[in-house]
Design an enzyme around this catalytic site. Structure first.
Site, PDB file in Angstrom:
ATOM      1  CG  HIS A 102      61.476  45.046 -54.944  1.00 14.69           C
ATOM      2  ND1 HIS A 102      61.012  44.259 -55.818  1.00 14.69           N
ATOM      3  CD2 HIS A 102      62.382  45.988 -55.400  1.00 14.69           C
ATOM      4  CE1 HIS A 102      61.386  44.670 -57.373  1.00 14.69           C
ATOM      5  NE2 HIS A 102      62.691  45.256 -57.041  1.00 14.69           N
ATOM      6  NE  ARG A 123      51.810  43.226 -58.157  1.00 13.09           N
ATOM      7  CZ  ARG A 123      53.255  42.479 -59.099  1.00 13.09           C
ATOM      8  NH1 ARG A 123      52.518  41.703 -58.639  1.00 13.09           N
ATOM      9  NH2 ARG A 123      53.379  43.786 -59.876  1.00 13.09           N
ATOM     10  CB  CYS A 163      55.053  40.870 -55.380  1.00 13.69           C
ATOM     11  SG  CYS A 163      55.902  41.604 -56.767  1.00 13.69           S
TER      12      CYS A 163
END
Length: 156
Positions: free
Chosen positions: A60, A143, A134
């Site tokens: 993340h 991405r 991300c």
């Protein structure tokens, strides 16, 4: 005895000195069982650290520990280490793909190469590491991909 599947557990530690990052690595990239724990996930069907081919890891960028929050700060020569019980695998950042689509599976191929952005990636077999997250921050629209090459393996 429970018949439920065994919960994923970390099996390695990823460290990136430039980012002052040290984070557990677990098998799989499921949000609930891995990424939302604040861990980095190992993409299924990619190689394990030290193996020929491509080791694919995801994390993340925002929320849940955000281990890859500053991944965009990495550049050529930055060191990335993956420590397992057997060895410490040291990779050096080689290339960065600033933006591609979430479905650009070529970045995780054994010889990683973008299928969306021409000219990004590799053309010859090797020992690669692919880090994905991300981008831009606070979205999951695209991405960011950071590629590194294996430079050393030190047994434990």
């Amino acid at each position: 005895p429970s018949t439920k599947a065994t919960r994923t557990r970390p099996y390695a530690v990823l460290s990136i000195p430039r980012l002052h990052l040290r984070v557990p690595v677990a098998e799989g990239v499921a949000r609930r069982g891995v990424l939302d724990q604040g861990w980095v996930g190992h993409y299924p069907r990619t190689q394990q650290p030290g193996e020929a081919g491509n080791v694919g890891l995801a994390g993340h960028r925002n929320t849940h520990g955000e281990p890859f929050r500053r991944l965009d700060r990495l550049g050529a020569g930055d060191v990335v280490r993956i420590e397992t019980r057997a060895a410490v695998h040291t990779y050096a950042v080689d290339r960065v793909l600033p933006r591609t689509t979430p479905g650009d599976g070529g970045v995780l191929a054994p010889v990683p190469r973008s299928g969306v952005v021409p000219g990004y990636g590799y053309t010859t077999p090797g020992h690669y590491l692919t880090l994905t997250t991300c981008t831009p921050q606070f979205t999951s629209t695209y991405r960011l991909v950071v590629w590194a090459k294996l430079v050393s393996v030190r047994g434990r």
